[in-house]
Design a protein around this motif. Structure first.
Motif, PDB file in Angstrom:
ATOM      1  N   ASP A 150       0.723  -1.279   0.224  1.00 24.64           N
ATOM      2  CA  ASP A 150       0.020  -0.063   0.047  1.00 24.64           C
ATOM      3  C   ASP A 150       0.892   1.023   0.055  1.00 24.64           C
ATOM      4  OD1 ASP A 150      -2.096   1.800   0.277  1.00 24.64           O
ATOM      5  OD2 ASP A 150      -2.596   1.353   2.341  1.00 24.64           O
ATOM      6  N   ARG A 151       1.066   1.812  -1.133  1.00 24.38           N
ATOM      7  CA  ARG A 151       1.791   2.993  -1.286  1.00 24.38           C
ATOM      8  C   ARG A 151       1.204   4.206  -1.782  1.00 24.38           C
ATOM      9  NH1 ARG A 151       7.072   0.730  -4.159  1.00 24.38           N
ATOM     10  NH2 ARG A 151       7.674  -1.059  -2.850  1.00 24.38           N
ATOM     11  N   PRO A 152       0.371   5.176  -1.025  1.00 20.63           N
ATOM     12  CA  PRO A 152      -0.412   6.334  -1.544  1.00 20.63           C
ATOM     13  C   PRO A 152       0.454   7.346  -2.502  1.00 20.63           C
ATOM     14  CG  PRO A 152      -0.861   5.853   0.894  1.00 20.63           C
ATOM     15  CD  PRO A 152       0.409   4.975   0.302  1.00 20.63           C
ATOM     16  N   VAL A 153      -0.059   7.557  -3.670  1.00 20.78           N
ATOM     17  CA  VAL A 153       0.436   8.558  -4.217  1.00 20.78           C
ATOM     18  C   VAL A 153       0.520  10.125  -3.718  1.00 20.78           C
ATOM     19  CG1 VAL A 153      -0.324   7.305  -6.243  1.00 20.78           C
ATOM     20  CG2 VAL A 153      -1.532   9.434  -5.670  1.00 20.78           C
ATOM     21  N   ASP A 154       1.443  10.905  -4.143  1.00 13.62           N
ATOM     22  CA  ASP A 154       1.583  12.235  -3.740  1.00 13.62           C
ATOM     23  C   ASP A 154       1.024  13.229  -4.967  1.00 13.62           C
ATOM     24  OD1 ASP A 154       2.321  14.729  -2.975  1.00 13.62           O
ATOM     25  OD2 ASP A 154       3.760  14.167  -1.875  1.00 13.62           O
ATOM     26  N   ALA A 155       0.053  13.596  -5.152  1.00  7.99           N
ATOM     27  CA  ALA A 155      -0.308  14.431  -6.184  1.00  7.99           C
ATOM     28  C   ALA A 155      -0.267  15.971  -5.837  1.00  7.99           C
ATOM     29  CB  ALA A 155      -1.565  14.224  -6.691  1.00  7.99           C
ATOM     30  N   SER A 156       0.386  16.219  -4.794  1.00  4.64           N
ATOM     31  CA  SER A 156       0.203  17.761  -3.944  1.00  4.64           C
ATOM     32  C   SER A 156       0.680  19.079  -5.010  1.00  4.64           C
ATOM     33  CB  SER A 156       0.733  17.797  -2.728  1.00  4.64           C
ATOM     34  OG  SER A 156       2.084  17.401  -2.767  1.00  4.64           O
ATOM     35  N   HIS A 157       2.014  18.393  -5.798  1.00  2.00           N
ATOM     36  CA  HIS A 157       2.628  19.544  -6.189  1.00  2.00           C
ATOM     37  C   HIS A 157       1.819  19.854  -7.584  1.00  2.00           C
ATOM     38  CE1 HIS A 157       6.038  21.500  -8.395  1.00  2.00           C
ATOM     39  NE2 HIS A 157       6.541  21.449  -7.250  1.00  2.00           N
ATOM     40  N   PRO A 158       1.867  21.161  -7.945  1.00  2.00           N
ATOM     41  CA  PRO A 158       1.079  21.342  -9.176  1.00  2.00           C
ATOM     42  C   PRO A 158       1.621  21.053 -10.286  1.00  2.00           C
ATOM     43  CG  PRO A 158       2.263  23.199  -8.199  1.00  2.00           C
ATOM     44  CD  PRO A 158       2.459  22.151  -7.307  1.00  2.00           C
ATOM     45  N   LEU A 160       4.170  18.262 -10.596  1.00  2.00           N
ATOM     46  CA  LEU A 160       4.883  16.938 -10.486  1.00  2.00           C
ATOM     47  C   LEU A 160       4.137  15.961  -9.571  1.00  2.00           C
ATOM     48  CD1 LEU A 160       8.555  17.885  -9.683  1.00  2.00           C
ATOM     49  CD2 LEU A 160       7.800  17.160 -11.741  1.00  2.00           C
ATOM     50  N   LEU A 161       4.214  14.512 -10.024  1.00  2.00           N
ATOM     51  CA  LEU A 161       3.222  13.665  -9.431  1.00  2.00           C
ATOM     52  C   LEU A 161       4.150  12.564  -8.950  1.00  2.00           C
ATOM     53  CD1 LEU A 161       0.543  12.097  -8.908  1.00  2.00           C
ATOM     54  CD2 LEU A 161       0.951  10.898 -10.992  1.00  2.00           C
ATOM     55  N   LEU A 162       4.103  11.964  -7.527  1.00  2.00           N
ATOM     56  CA  LEU A 162       4.760  11.050  -7.038  1.00  2.00           C
ATOM     57  C   LEU A 162       3.999   9.858  -6.963  1.00  2.00           C
ATOM     58  CD1 LEU A 162       6.799  12.880  -4.116  1.00  2.00           C
ATOM     59  CD2 LEU A 162       7.453  12.300  -6.652  1.00  2.00           C
ATOM     60  N   ASP A 163       4.356   8.894  -7.711  1.00  2.00           N
ATOM     61  CA  ASP A 163       3.779   7.437  -7.534  1.00  2.00           C
ATOM     62  C   ASP A 163       4.798   6.609  -6.956  1.00  2.00           C
ATOM     63  OD1 ASP A 163       2.395   4.997  -7.671  1.00  2.00           O
ATOM     64  OD2 ASP A 163       1.240   5.584  -9.459  1.00  2.00           O
ATOM     65  N   PHE A 164       4.588   6.429  -5.767  1.00  2.00           N
ATOM     66  CA  PHE A 164       5.367   5.672  -4.791  1.00  2.00           C
ATOM     67  C   PHE A 164       5.508   4.130  -5.377  1.00  2.00           C
ATOM     68  CE2 PHE A 164       4.824   9.405  -2.418  1.00  2.00           C
ATOM     69  CZ  PHE A 164       6.169   9.815  -2.140  1.00  2.00           C
ATOM     70  N   ASN A 165       4.317   3.405  -5.790  1.00  2.00           N
ATOM     71  CA  ASN A 165       4.087   2.220  -6.251  1.00  2.00           C
ATOM     72  C   ASN A 165       5.158   1.658  -6.996  1.00  2.00           C
ATOM     73  OD1 ASN A 165       1.514   1.800  -5.029  1.00  2.00           O
ATOM     74  ND2 ASN A 165       0.864   3.460  -6.113  1.00  2.00           N
ATOM     75  N   VAL A 225       8.073   6.870 -11.020  1.00  2.00           N
ATOM     76  CA  VAL A 225       7.617   7.666  -9.798  1.00  2.00           C
ATOM     77  C   VAL A 225       7.529   8.970 -10.041  1.00  2.00           C
ATOM     78  CG1 VAL A 225       8.420   7.779  -7.459  1.00  2.00           C
ATOM     79  CG2 VAL A 225       8.915   5.559  -8.485  1.00  2.00           C
ATOM     80  N   ILE A 226       8.548   9.567 -10.250  1.00  2.00           N
ATOM     81  CA  ILE A 226       8.538  11.257 -10.431  1.00  2.00           C
ATOM     82  C   ILE A 226       7.983  11.522 -11.821  1.00  2.00           C
ATOM     83  CG2 ILE A 226       9.877  13.217 -10.293  1.00  2.00           C
ATOM     84  CD1 ILE A 226      11.860  11.650  -8.258  1.00  2.00           C
ATOM     85  N   LEU A 227       6.814  12.097 -11.871  1.00  2.00           N
ATOM     86  CA  LEU A 227       6.285  12.218 -13.154  1.00  2.00           C
ATOM     87  C   LEU A 227       5.825  13.681 -13.480  1.00  2.00           C
ATOM     88  CD1 LEU A 227       4.081   9.036 -13.346  1.00  2.00           C
ATOM     89  CD2 LEU A 227       5.916   9.516 -14.899  1.00  2.00           C
ATOM     90  N   HIS A 228       5.875  14.047 -14.509  1.00  2.00           N
ATOM     91  CA  HIS A 228       5.688  15.631 -14.787  1.00  2.00           C
ATOM     92  C   HIS A 228       4.007  15.718 -15.396  1.00  2.00           C
ATOM     93  CE1 HIS A 228       9.682  17.583 -14.839  1.00  2.00           C
ATOM     94  NE2 HIS A 228       9.983  16.197 -14.788  1.00  2.00           N
ATOM     95  N   LYS A 229       3.350  16.134 -14.492  1.00  2.00           N
ATOM     96  CA  LYS A 229       2.013  16.520 -14.763  1.00  2.00           C
ATOM     97  C   LYS A 229       1.596  16.847 -16.155  1.00  2.00           C
ATOM     98  CE  LYS A 229       0.073  16.627 -10.015  1.00  2.00           C
ATOM     99  NZ  LYS A 229      -0.688  17.659  -9.186  1.00  2.00           N
ATOM    100  N   ARG A 230       0.743  16.472 -16.866  1.00  2.00           N
ATOM    101  CA  ARG A 230       0.078  16.980 -18.039  1.00  2.00           C
ATOM    102  C   ARG A 230       0.934  16.613 -19.324  1.00  2.00           C
ATOM    103  NH1 ARG A 230      -0.766  20.572 -14.345  1.00  2.00           N
ATOM    104  NH2 ARG A 230       1.187  21.859 -14.645  1.00  2.00           N
ATOM    105  N   GLN A 231       1.938  15.596 -19.048  1.00  2.00           N
ATOM    106  CA  GLN A 231       2.736  15.101 -20.063  1.00  2.00           C
ATOM    107  C   GLN A 231       2.657  13.718 -20.484  1.00  2.00           C
ATOM    108  OE1 GLN A 231       6.699  16.466 -19.704  1.00  2.00           O
ATOM    109  NE2 GLN A 231       6.171  18.646 -18.821  1.00  2.00           N
ATOM    110  N   GLY A 232       1.680  13.147 -19.679  1.00  2.00           N
ATOM    111  CA  GLY A 232       1.574  11.501 -19.900  1.00  2.00           C
ATOM    112  C   GLY A 232       1.158  11.139 -21.215  1.00  2.00           C
ATOM    113  N   PHE A 233       1.711  10.057 -21.817  1.00  2.00           N
ATOM    114  CA  PHE A 233       1.310   9.409 -22.812  1.00  2.00           C
ATOM    115  C   PHE A 233       1.468  10.221 -24.258  1.00  2.00           C
ATOM    116  CE2 PHE A 233      -1.481   7.743 -19.702  1.00  2.00           C
ATOM    117  CZ  PHE A 233      -0.813   6.500 -19.501  1.00  2.00           C
ATOM    118  N   THR A 234       2.413  11.169 -24.043  1.00  2.00           N
ATOM    119  CA  THR A 234       2.585  12.115 -25.375  1.00  2.00           C
ATOM    120  C   THR A 234       3.109  11.433 -26.425  1.00  2.00           C
ATOM    121  OG1 THR A 234       4.394  13.025 -24.139  1.00  2.00           O
ATOM    122  CG2 THR A 234       2.449  14.516 -24.190  1.00  2.00           C
ATOM    123  N   VAL A 235       4.160  10.539 -26.149  1.00  2.00           N
ATOM    124  CA  VAL A 235       4.751   9.675 -27.144  1.00  2.00           C
ATOM    125  C   VAL A 235       4.118   8.642 -27.525  1.00  2.00           C
ATOM    126  CG1 VAL A 235       6.975   8.578 -27.878  1.00  2.00           C
ATOM    127  CG2 VAL A 235       6.894  10.610 -26.092  1.00  2.00           C
TER     128      VAL A 235
END
Lengths: 258, 189
Positions: A150-158, A160-165, A225-235
């Motif tokens: 069980d590793r909750p994500v941290d989406a607090s940053h405007p 950056l997203l942290l998905d510790f999973n 884990v460390i992802l930039h928001k609004r850039q997913g699946f662009t490639v």
């Protein structure tokens, strides 16, 4: 400068004693002669010679970490991390042998069951080094019993997203934030199976740190884990880093993608 | 492609397929081998499968399982396949590691059911309740990949694996070789 093998201390015309001492030593890697300069690790010497040894926690910009153990090789009968073992004259190193490949496979499978690695819903899929290593090692199944931690994500940053999973504890973000960015935003906490990545702020949230999306730490994660928001699946599927070409064919010095 | 498959002198292999905690996407991908299905039917005949609507699995050479294990019925079906199939193949991400359904594993089962059927945006809150018809198989507290329940002989990852990957794998297996996928056909997504 001559790269040929010369016994230590033997004088050669055109080379001073430093050259002879420092460029003329070699070891064998899967039967091939690999020259090295003293102080180089087996992994670095192999890279310079154009031979790829799989790795996850090692990065050319940082000192060896030796935590993922994926770069394991057999040196004179012993299994060692090639990133953290200095090259030495005359040693016999086995890397691409069935035994070592199998050991790497097991290490990768253990990484897969320890976290929550659901590739189909991961933004990093196709560009993920863990996944690419798994492809390269022909891993068809995690084999072991999955932990489903069980590793909750941290989406607090405007931004950056942290998905510790997906964290594999390579500490590249920890090292980048501390040694390059000078911010020490990340750290590993606790030990053994309880080890996990934490954010160094009072609240524990990424939004309450001074991390910037352009920081090295925000751009070094080998997994998702460390992802930039609004850039997913662009490639698009099929054009991502490891869709067509194995990581072993693009991970050498002149082909570094990152 | 048609010429690549030679008619077998031996009896056809029997193949059973099923979808457990899956979305039938992998079965759609089996259909994605397109006209090669006709070549495949020269080599195999289907036992229990959504294609035949046979309800129980008889003795088979190859069993293909899509999806993980999320309820008691899944366990029974999987064990029936293992008991009847000489070779059992896990197909797709959910059979291999639980996949998307397993992303509920860190949540409490009762809380999920209450959220969906009683607290969520249901139409009639007065009559809302968790479905409890005895015909319904009981959900397990966690979703499991199938290799945690029975022995699995082969795995084809992917969400879903491509028709080409399935074709490569099945034809290699039917030809009596140890199947392996070329780099371009091995995907986890």
């Amino acid at each position: 400068m001559s790269q040929s093998f010369t016994p230590i201390g033997q004088e050669m015309p055109g080379l001073d004693q430093w050259d002879v001492r420092h460029m003329s030593q070699s070891f064998t890697l899967d039967g091939a002669e690999v020259p090295f300069t003293p102080g180089q690790s087996i992994l670095e010497a192999a890279r310079n010679a154009g031979i790829y040894i799989p790795h996850l926690c090692w990065h050319p910009d940082f000192p060896a970490h030796g935590s993922c153990k994926l770069c394991v090789v057999k040196v004179n009968g012993r299994h060692v991390s090639s990133c953290a073992t200095p090259a030495a004259a005359g040693i016999e190193v086995k890397s691409n042998s069935p035994e070592i490949r199998e050991e790497r496979k097991v290490l990768l499978q253990m990484l897969f069951v320890e976290g929550n690695h659901f590739c189909p819903s991961c933004e990093k899929s196709g560009g993920c080094e863990l996944q690419a290593q798994a492809y390269d090692h022909e891993i068809m199944t995690p084999h072991y019993t999955l932990f489903y931690p069980d590793r909750p994500v941290d989406a607090s940053h405007p931004d950056l997203l942290l998905d510790f999973n997906r964290c594999i504890f390579c500490e590249l973000c920890v090292r980048a934030s501390r040694d390059v960015d000078g911010k020490s935003v990340f750290a590993l906490s606790e030990r053994g199976i309880h080890k996990h990545l934490v954010v160094s702020s009072e609240s524990g949230r990424l939004a309450d740190t001074d991390i910037d999306p352009s920081d090295k730490a925000a751009n070094i994660c080998p997994v998702g884990v460390i992802l930039h928001k609004r850039q997913g699946f662009t490639v698009p599927y099929g054009q991502r880093a490891y869709d067509e070409t194995p990581i072993s064919e693009q991970g050498l010095p002149n082909k570094e993608t990152v | 492609m048609m010429n690549a498959v030679v008619k077998p002198p031996r009896p056809k292999l029997r193949v059973a397929t099923t979808s457990l905690a899956g979305c039938f996407g992998c079965h759609m991908s089996i259909l994605d081998i397109d006209e090669r299905l006709i070549d495949l039917l020269e080599l195999v005949e289907f036992d229990r499968s959504p294609l035949t609507d046979i309800k129980h699995c008889g003795p088979c050479d190859i069993g293909i399982i899509e999806g993980g294990i999320c309820n008691s019925e899944n366990v029974h079906v999987l064990r029936e396949f293992r008991a009847n199939c000489k070779t059992l193949i896990a197909i797709g991400a959910c059979a291999v590691n639980g996949g998307l359904p397993a992303q509920r594993n860190h949540l409490d089962l009762q809380e999920i059911l209450l959220e969906i059927y009683q607290a969520g945006p249901v139409i009639d809150l007065d009559h809302a309740r968790i479905p409890d018809d005895p015909e319904l198989p009981l959900p397990l507290d966690k979703v499991h990949p199938i290799h945690e329940i029975v022995r699995i002989d082969y795995f084809i990852p992917g969400c879903p694996p491509s028709g080409d990957a399935i074709w490569t794998f099945l034809t290699e297996l039917i030809a009596g070789r140890t199947p392996s996928l070329p780099y371009s056909q091995l995907h986890f997504d």
